[in-house]
Design an enzyme around this catalytic site. Structure first.
Site, short mmCIF file in Angstrom:
data_model
loop_
_atom_site.label_atom_id
_atom_site.label_comp_id
_atom_site.label_asym_id
_atom_site.label_seq_id
_atom_site.Cartn_x
_atom_site.Cartn_y
_atom_site.Cartn_z
N ARG A 1 0.85 -1.20 0.00
CA ARG A 1 0.00 0.00 0.00
C ARG A 1 0.88 1.23 0.00
O ARG A 1 1.73 1.40 0.86
CB ARG A 1 -0.92 0.01 1.23
CG ARG A 1 -1.89 -1.14 1.16
CD ARG A 1 -2.88 -1.14 2.30
NE ARG A 1 -3.64 -2.38 2.24
CZ ARG A 1 -4.53 -2.77 3.14
NH1 ARG A 1 -4.78 -2.01 4.18
NH2 ARG A 1 -5.17 -3.90 3.00
N SER B 1 -7.87 -1.08 0.88
CA SER B 1 -8.86 -1.36 1.92
C SER B 1 -9.47 -0.12 2.56
O SER B 1 -10.16 0.64 1.91
CB SER B 1 -8.24 -2.27 2.96
OG SER B 1 -9.19 -2.70 3.87
N HIS B 2 -9.17 0.10 3.83
CA HIS B 2 -9.80 1.19 4.58
C HIS B 2 -9.05 2.51 4.41
O HIS B 2 -9.45 3.52 4.98
CB HIS B 2 -9.84 0.81 6.06
CG HIS B 2 -8.48 0.45 6.60
ND1 HIS B 2 -7.88 -0.75 6.28
CD2 HIS B 2 -7.63 1.11 7.38
CE1 HIS B 2 -6.68 -0.79 6.86
NE2 HIS B 2 -6.51 0.33 7.54
N ASP C 1 -15.97 -1.48 4.79
CA ASP C 1 -14.84 -0.66 4.36
C ASP C 1 -14.70 -0.64 2.84
O ASP C 1 -15.52 -1.21 2.12
CB ASP C 1 -13.54 -1.12 5.04
CG ASP C 1 -13.06 -2.46 4.53
OD1 ASP C 1 -13.90 -3.24 4.04
OD2 ASP C 1 -11.85 -2.73 4.62
N ASP D 1 -12.92 -2.15 0.58
CA ASP D 1 -12.91 -3.39 -0.20
C ASP D 1 -13.90 -4.43 0.32
O ASP D 1 -13.91 -5.57 -0.17
CB ASP D 1 -11.50 -3.97 -0.27
CG ASP D 1 -10.96 -4.37 1.10
OD1 ASP D 1 -11.31 -3.71 2.09
OD2 ASP D 1 -10.18 -5.33 1.16
N ASP E 1 -14.29 -6.12 3.19
CA ASP E 1 -14.01 -7.24 4.09
C ASP E 1 -14.24 -6.90 5.56
O ASP E 1 -14.25 -7.78 6.40
CB ASP E 1 -12.61 -7.83 3.85
CG ASP E 1 -11.50 -6.80 3.93
OD1 ASP E 1 -11.80 -5.61 4.16
OD2 ASP E 1 -10.32 -7.19 3.76
N ARG E 2 -14.44 -5.61 5.86
CA ARG E 2 -14.70 -5.25 7.26
C ARG E 2 -16.17 -4.93 7.48
O ARG E 2 -16.89 -4.60 6.54
CB ARG E 2 -13.91 -4.00 7.65
CG ARG E 2 -12.43 -4.20 7.60
CD ARG E 2 -11.73 -2.97 8.15
NE ARG E 2 -10.30 -3.15 8.07
CZ ARG E 2 -9.43 -2.53 8.85
NH1 ARG E 2 -9.86 -1.65 9.74
NH2 ARG E 2 -8.15 -2.75 8.73
N THR F 1 -1.80 -10.67 13.85
CA THR F 1 -2.70 -9.79 13.13
C THR F 1 -2.56 -10.00 11.62
O THR F 1 -1.45 -10.06 11.10
CB THR F 1 -2.37 -8.33 13.49
OG1 THR F 1 -2.67 -8.14 14.88
CG2 THR F 1 -3.17 -7.35 12.65
N GLU G 1 -11.06 -10.61 13.88
CA GLU G 1 -10.05 -9.68 14.36
C GLU G 1 -10.78 -8.50 15.00
O GLU G 1 -11.88 -8.12 14.56
CB GLU G 1 -9.19 -9.16 13.21
CG GLU G 1 -8.35 -10.22 12.55
CD GLU G 1 -7.31 -9.59 11.63
OE1 GLU G 1 -6.17 -9.45 12.05
OE2 GLU G 1 -7.66 -9.22 10.51
N SER H 1 -10.23 -5.57 14.57
CA SER H 1 -10.27 -4.45 13.63
C SER H 1 -11.48 -4.52 12.69
O SER H 1 -11.36 -4.18 11.52
CB SER H 1 -8.98 -4.44 12.81
OG SER H 1 -8.79 -5.71 12.21
N LYS I 1 -11.68 -12.15 5.27
CA LYS I 1 -12.76 -11.70 6.12
C LYS I 1 -13.86 -11.14 5.23
O LYS I 1 -13.61 -10.81 4.07
CB LYS I 1 -12.28 -10.70 7.16
CG LYS I 1 -11.52 -9.49 6.63
CD LYS I 1 -10.92 -8.74 7.81
CE LYS I 1 -10.33 -7.41 7.40
NZ LYS I 1 -8.91 -7.48 7.02
C1 VG1 Z 1 -4.98 -3.67 10.05
C2 VG1 Z 1 -5.71 -4.43 11.12
C3 VG1 Z 1 -5.66 -5.93 10.84
C4 VG1 Z 1 -6.21 -6.19 9.44
C5 VG1 Z 1 -5.45 -5.36 8.43
C6 VG1 Z 1 -6.01 -5.51 7.03
O1 VG1 Z 1 -3.61 -4.03 10.07
O2 VG1 Z 1 -5.18 -4.16 12.39
O3 VG1 Z 1 -6.39 -6.62 11.82
O4 VG1 Z 1 -6.10 -7.56 9.12
O5 VG1 Z 1 -5.52 -4.00 8.77
O6 VG1 Z 1 -7.35 -5.14 6.99
P1 VG1 Z 1 -2.50 -3.12 10.74
O7 VG1 Z 1 -1.20 -3.79 10.44
O8 VG1 Z 1 -2.64 -1.76 10.15
O9 VG1 Z 1 -2.83 -3.11 12.19
V1 VG1 Z 1 -7.98 -4.51 5.57
O10 VG1 Z 1 -9.61 -4.45 5.75
O11 VG1 Z 1 -7.20 -3.03 5.57
O12 VG1 Z 1 -7.34 -5.37 4.34
CO CO Z 2 -10.52 -4.12 4.03
#
Ligand code: VG1
Ligand code: CO
Length: 553
Positions: free
Chosen positions: A24, A116-117, A281, A283, A285-286, A349, A368, A370, A381
């Site tokens: 990313r 993603s987010h 979110d 994409d 998955d959340r 994680t 998770e 998150s 997810k």
């Molecule tokens: C974060 C979350 C983690 C999740 C990851 C991808 O990672 O804490 O639980 O699996 O995002 O989610 P990090 O390393 O920033 O804590 V997604 O929906 O952004 O693909």
């Molecule tokens: Co996501």
């Protein structure tokens, strides 16, 4: 129509190391000449089965730069001997839909285009990740291989295929290479109908005409999926699906379903008294699930889903194979596992750590903290899956209590299992050296073995370490997955640095405290002493100057 392949010289870009979930970076970084090509070539070269004759699924959340990236993938895939690409229409595939397609079409793997987010648009983020033939994110062995290739690359192979119109469904053939553009939503809806009893949910809505539901897709990818499922299939009014047109910049918002960034949903739910509000979110998955006066903490969400799965969700009617959570996620699900008599696994994680357990038939439901929840129906997810799981639980509980709401479900759960109060504090875009000082201070703390047995502000340290995980299936070891200070009463303080940001460092602080009986307190009140202690031990405020976190969950 045949094509010519050229070997194009290139030079190495630093920092193409995939994080928690793919690479990313800012769009501007991906737009540099050869930057995206290098990374895509590295993916193609790292595919365990080889790129030659491979079938790959391609799609993403439709964020800015997706179309460009897909055209690059088309040219490089053909250049590397891939035989077929299956691409979501207009490049749209939610992450769970992509995972499903890889499995369903027995593809070699998939390339998912999302950050993603993280916000999108020309000045924000883009992302690329590779998923394996099981539909799950590439494990560390493969992402390390991808990274290594990016540090040595000197050329990539590209075919002179003209721009493909991604909006037109159907198959296009170029010599031995085929591009199939498919409907983004159809296969996913079929899967959801196999998992849930849609008729039961429809009946529940009919029996409770005043039960109001709203899904905020935050202009991310779940718009078309959510609308199809909630409105077309489950018969809810059209205003049950809002912000449901995927936009390249998510309408300028931050497509992260939490109480801070999904404030529009929070306001609507409170103002218009919605019984059930959800957000997902960028994409898809959340998920976040709320109601008027109700918030389902993600750590509780997965525990409740696990507790009801067998009775409320047809897919699980044979029982659960096992449960799992990421290390920082609260132990609420552990209590459910104990009650059900099934194994619970604690992994680092990132969703990539659940895949092996699922493939080995040891894991059914996991989550998770998150806002990620899911099961072995795919290997990602799945936001809409969590939403449909909660609607199924409500429909099931409604049989015995015709007024049931989210808080009733939660309170009943706390009554039976006690409550694992849990909160996460995020300090975003901290300067890296300051964040490192915080982590160094914590490392010194855990390395000082004399701290074990000592009492700090009434909490006796039982264990202090940096979480390390050995995968029970392939025995691979992942080190340095987060600093844990675990107290005698099972309370925990956890610190880790985010692996998904694109700018500076994000410090995540997680705290958890268990209460067997006293479960009605506001979370922040229940955990405030642990937060104060965490800040004291880490010297976070002193090093970063941040008096308040960016986001509290
Ligand atoms: C974060 C979350 C983690 C999740 C990851 C991808 O990672 O804490 O639980 O699996 O995002 O989610 P990090 O390393 O920033 O804590 V997604 O929906 O952004 O693909
Ligand atoms: Co996501």
């Amino acid at each position: 129509m045949a094509y010519n392949i050229t070997e194009v010289p290139t030079t190495v870009f630093d920092g193409q190391k995939p994080g928690t979930s793919g690479l990313r970076k800012r769009v501007k970084v991906f737009q540099q000449k050869n930057y995206t090509e290098n990374f895509v070539q590295a993916i193609l070269s790292a595919i365990p089965e080889g790129a030659q004759n491979a079938t790959l699924v391609v799609g993403g959340d439709g964020r800015y730069f997706s179309d460009e990236a897909i055209q690059i993938i088309i040219r490089l895939a053909a250049g590397n001997g891939v035989s077929k690409l299956i691409i979501g229409q207009k490049g749209i595939l939610s992450t769970p839909a992509g995972s499903n397609l890889i499995r369903k079409r027995k593809a070699t793997g998939g390339i998912l285009l999302t950050a993603s987010h993280n916000p999108g648009g020309p000045d924000n983020d883009f992302g690329i990740k590779y998923n394996m033939s099981n539909g799950g994110p590439a494990p560390e062995g493969i992402t390390d291989k991808i990274y290594k290739i990016t540090t040595q690359i000197s050329s990539y192979k590209s075919a002179d295929i003209p721009r493909v119109d991604l909006s037109q469904l159907g198959t296009k053939t170029f010599g031995n290479f085929t591009v199939e553009i498919i409907d983004s939503v159809d296969d996913y809806v079929i899967l959801m109908k196999e998992i849930y009893d849609f008729e039961k949910i429809r009946k529940f809505f009919k029996s409770r005409p005043s039960f109001k539901v709203v899904l905020d897709s935050m202009h991310g990818v779940t718009g078309p999926y959510g609308k199809r499922i909630l409105v077309d299939e489950l018969g809810l009014p059209t205003n049950s699906s809002i912000n449901n047109v995927p936009l390249a910049d998510f309408g300028g918002g931050h497509p992260d379903p939490n109480l801070t960034y999904a404030h529009e949903l929070v306001e609507i739910v409170e103002r218009d008294s919605y019984d059930f509000g959800a957000a997902s979110d960028g994409d898809g998955d959340r998920n976040m699930i709320i109601g008027k006066g109700a918030f389902v903490n993600p750590s509780d969400s997965v525990a409740v889903i696990a507790a009801y799965a067998k009775d409320a969700i047809p897919y699980f009617k044979g029982g659960l194979k096992g449960l799992a959570r990421s290390m920082p996620t609260s132990g609420a699900i552990d209590r459910v596992a104990k009650n059900l008599g099934v194994e619970v696994y604690e992994v680092p994680t990132g969703w990539k750590f659940f895949g092996n357990l699922m493939d080995a038939g040891k894991l059914s439901v996991c989550g998770e903290e998150s806002f990620g929840t899911g099961s072995d129906h795919i290997r990602e997810k799945d936001g809409l899956w969590a939403i449909l799981s909660w609607l199924s639980i409500l429909a099931h509980a409604n049989d015995s209590n015709p007024n049931v709401g989210l808080n009733d479900i939660l309170n009943k759960h706390y009554e039976q299992y006690g409550r694992n109060y849990f909160s996460r504090y995020d300090y975003e875009e901290v300067e890296s050296d300051k964040a490192n000082k915080v982590m160094d201070t914590l490392t010194t703390f855990i390395n000082d073995k004399s701290n074990v047995g000592k009492t700090f502000d009434g909490y006796e340290v039982a264990k202090a370490d940096n979480f390390e995980y050995t995968d029970p299936i392939d025995n691979s070891v992942s080190k340095n997955q987060g600093i844990r200070i675990i107290f005698k009463d099972s309370s925990r303080i956890i610190f880790r640095l985010s692996g998904t940001g694109s700018q500076g460092a994000t410090i995540r602080l997680y705290v958890e405290k268990y209460a067997a009986k006293d479960y009605q307190k506001p979370t922040q009140e229940a955990i405030q002493d642990l937060i104060a202690l965490a800040l004291k031990i880490s010297k976070l405020v002193e090093f970063t100057g941040r008096k308040e976190p960016t986001v509290i969950t």
